[in-house]
Design a protein around this motif. Structure first.
Motif, mmCIF file in Angstrom:
data_model
loop_
_atom_site.group_PDB
_atom_site.id
_atom_site.type_symbol
_atom_site.label_atom_id
_atom_site.label_comp_id
_atom_site.label_asym_id
_atom_site.label_seq_id
_atom_site.Cartn_x
_atom_site.Cartn_y
_atom_site.Cartn_z
ATOM 1 N N ARG A 189 -17.371 76.963 63.375
ATOM 2 C CA ARG A 189 -17.645 75.628 63.911
ATOM 3 C C ARG A 189 -16.696 75.409 65.075
ATOM 4 O O ARG A 189 -15.478 75.508 64.923
ATOM 5 N N VAL A 190 -17.237 75.136 66.242
ATOM 6 C CA VAL A 190 -16.446 74.887 67.443
ATOM 7 C C VAL A 190 -16.313 73.378 67.618
ATOM 8 O O VAL A 190 -17.310 72.666 67.719
ATOM 9 N N VAL A 191 -15.075 72.909 67.638
ATOM 10 C CA VAL A 191 -14.798 71.470 67.728
ATOM 11 C C VAL A 191 -14.152 71.175 69.072
ATOM 12 O O VAL A 191 -13.115 71.768 69.414
ATOM 13 N N GLU A 192 -14.737 70.277 69.834
ATOM 14 C CA GLU A 192 -14.191 69.857 71.119
ATOM 15 C C GLU A 192 -13.598 68.460 70.974
ATOM 16 O O GLU A 192 -14.230 67.560 70.434
ATOM 17 N N TYR A 193 -12.366 68.311 71.458
ATOM 18 C CA TYR A 193 -11.687 67.017 71.378
ATOM 19 C C TYR A 193 -11.255 66.623 72.784
ATOM 20 O O TYR A 193 -10.586 67.388 73.468
ATOM 21 N N GLN A 194 -11.661 65.425 73.212
ATOM 22 C CA GLN A 194 -11.360 64.950 74.553
ATOM 23 C C GLN A 194 -10.634 63.605 74.467
ATOM 24 O O GLN A 194 -11.239 62.545 74.617
ATOM 25 N N PRO A 195 -9.320 63.627 74.204
ATOM 26 C CA PRO A 195 -8.597 62.355 74.046
ATOM 27 C C PRO A 195 -8.540 61.530 75.318
ATOM 28 O O PRO A 195 -8.410 60.306 75.265
ATOM 29 N N GLU A 196 -8.656 62.186 76.490
ATOM 30 C CA GLU A 196 -8.568 61.437 77.739
ATOM 31 C C GLU A 196 -9.842 60.657 78.032
ATOM 32 O O GLU A 196 -9.847 59.753 78.856
ATOM 33 N N ARG A 197 -10.947 60.994 77.367
ATOM 34 C CA ARG A 197 -12.212 60.296 77.600
ATOM 35 C C ARG A 197 -12.541 59.316 76.482
ATOM 36 O O ARG A 197 -12.858 58.165 76.716
ATOM 37 N N GLN A 198 -12.453 59.781 75.268
ATOM 38 C CA GLN A 198 -12.724 58.918 74.123
ATOM 39 C C GLN A 198 -12.098 59.563 72.885
ATOM 40 O O GLN A 198 -12.031 60.781 72.776
ATOM 41 N N PRO A 199 -11.596 58.750 71.957
ATOM 42 C CA PRO A 199 -10.948 59.334 70.764
ATOM 43 C C PRO A 199 -11.967 59.800 69.736
ATOM 44 O O PRO A 199 -12.081 59.263 68.643
ATOM 45 N N SER A 200 -12.748 60.806 70.100
ATOM 46 C CA SER A 200 -13.743 61.323 69.171
ATOM 47 C C SER A 200 -13.956 62.798 69.449
ATOM 48 O O SER A 200 -13.436 63.356 70.418
ATOM 49 N N THR A 201 -14.725 63.430 68.605
ATOM 50 C CA THR A 201 -14.968 64.860 68.744
ATOM 51 C C THR A 201 -16.460 65.143 68.809
ATOM 52 O O THR A 201 -17.294 64.317 68.430
ATOM 53 N N SER A 202 -16.781 66.322 69.298
ATOM 54 C CA SER A 202 -18.132 66.860 69.218
ATOM 55 C C SER A 202 -18.005 68.289 68.732
ATOM 56 O O SER A 202 -16.974 68.947 68.943
ATOM 57 N N SER A 203 -19.024 68.789 68.072
ATOM 58 C CA SER A 203 -18.928 70.137 67.515
ATOM 59 C C SER A 203 -20.299 70.780 67.427
ATOM 60 O O SER A 203 -21.327 70.103 67.481
ATOM 61 N N TYR A 204 -20.285 72.092 67.275
ATOM 62 C CA TYR A 204 -21.520 72.836 67.058
ATOM 63 C C TYR A 204 -21.180 74.090 66.242
ATOM 64 O O TYR A 204 -20.028 74.533 66.206
ATOM 65 N N VAL A 205 -22.185 74.623 65.576
ATOM 66 C CA VAL A 205 -22.017 75.774 64.697
ATOM 67 C C VAL A 205 -22.633 77.011 65.343
ATOM 68 O O VAL A 205 -23.731 76.949 65.905
ATOM 69 N N ARG A 206 -21.905 78.114 65.282
ATOM 70 C CA ARG A 206 -22.378 79.382 65.811
ATOM 71 C C ARG A 206 -22.057 80.498 64.813
ATOM 72 O O ARG A 206 -21.444 80.265 63.775
#
Length: 257
Positions: A127-144
């Motif tokens: 599971r690849v988790v992307e975290y962008q604190p400079e844009r919004q305090p949330s994550t997005s992810s996808y499974v490979r």
């Protein structure tokens, strides 16, 4: 254990994209039966056994040099001289996995790019988790899936990215340096207070009467110590000095990758 904010709420879409690796064995078994590998009668028998049976779970530690791959479990029971095999024999196995990440390179869009390598003979779900604190305090992810004895390119549009595998028990950061991250000492108590219009953080030890009053650069470094930042990211000499003071006093800790 790394804890990140949950994904931001999105508008429902027709196509469902997996967000997490499966971690519930009974549901995996159920999905296997529903996929058509077994007859419907076998599924009913399985569900009845799950309802009336007693389940025992155990952990099995393998040595660091254990060969990678799939290990089958043999489950047998003798009743009145008759040998009974497990009703889920096809799913009675565990995996020994190991995943390697190359040092990341920066992309033209400001993200990160790395390569995940799987030396084992079985594919590894990640599971690849992307975290962008400079844009919004949330994550997005996808499974490979990283193929057996193969590799998979990992690309992130965010400044922070992590690869999770082994049912999300193992976390690998996608990074371009081996410099350690720094984290607040989790055994210390904190109290936020405003004194004469100045935001102040009080850090207290649980066993003594000692306390620290953090303001200015010291407080800024304290709040940055979330396990995601590195010393080289501190913008000015005052924060560098405050960092060393907090480190010497044991208020923050450096964690190697």
């Amino acid at each position: 254990m790394l804890g990140l904010p949950g994904p931001a709420p999105t508008t429902p879409v027709p196509e469902v994209v997996a967000q997490h690796l499966p971690k519930n064995v009974p549901l995996l078994v159920l999905a296997s039966y529903l996929s058509g590998r077994h007859k419907r009668e076998a599924l009913v028998e399985l569900l009845q056994g799950m309802h009336t049976g007693r389940h025992y779970y155990f952990t099995y530690a393998v040595p660091a040099e254990a060969p990678l791959g799939r290990y089958m479990l043999l489950s047998e029971l003798y009743t009145d001289g008759r040998l009974q095999h497990s009703g889920t024999a096809a799913e009675d196995f565990f995996l020994v996995e190991d995943l390697h990440l190359s040092l990341a390179e920066a992309t033209p869009a400001g993200g990160l790019r790395a390569v995940a390598t799987n030396p084992g003979p079985e594919p590894v779900s990640i599971r690849v988790v992307e975290y962008q604190p400079e844009r919004q305090p949330s994550t997005s992810s996808y499974v490979r899936e990283v193929p057996a004895q193969g590799s998979l390119p990992i690309e992130s549009s965010g400044s922070q990215c992590f690869v999770l595998y082994n049912e999300e028990r193992e976390v690998l950061p996608v990074i371009s340096t081996t410099e350690p991250v720094f984290l607040r000492n989790q055994q210390l108590l904190t109290l936020e207070k405003e004194v004469d219009g100045l935001a102040t953080t009080y850090v207290l030890t649980g066993e003594t009467d000692n306390a620290y009053e953090l303001t200015g650069s010291s407080r800024d470094v304290w709040h940055l110590a979330d396990g995601l930042h590195r010393r080289s990211e501190l913008p000015d000499p005052e924060m560098q000095t405050a960092y060393q003071d907090l480190l010497d006093e044991g208020l923050i800790q450096e964690l190697p990758h």
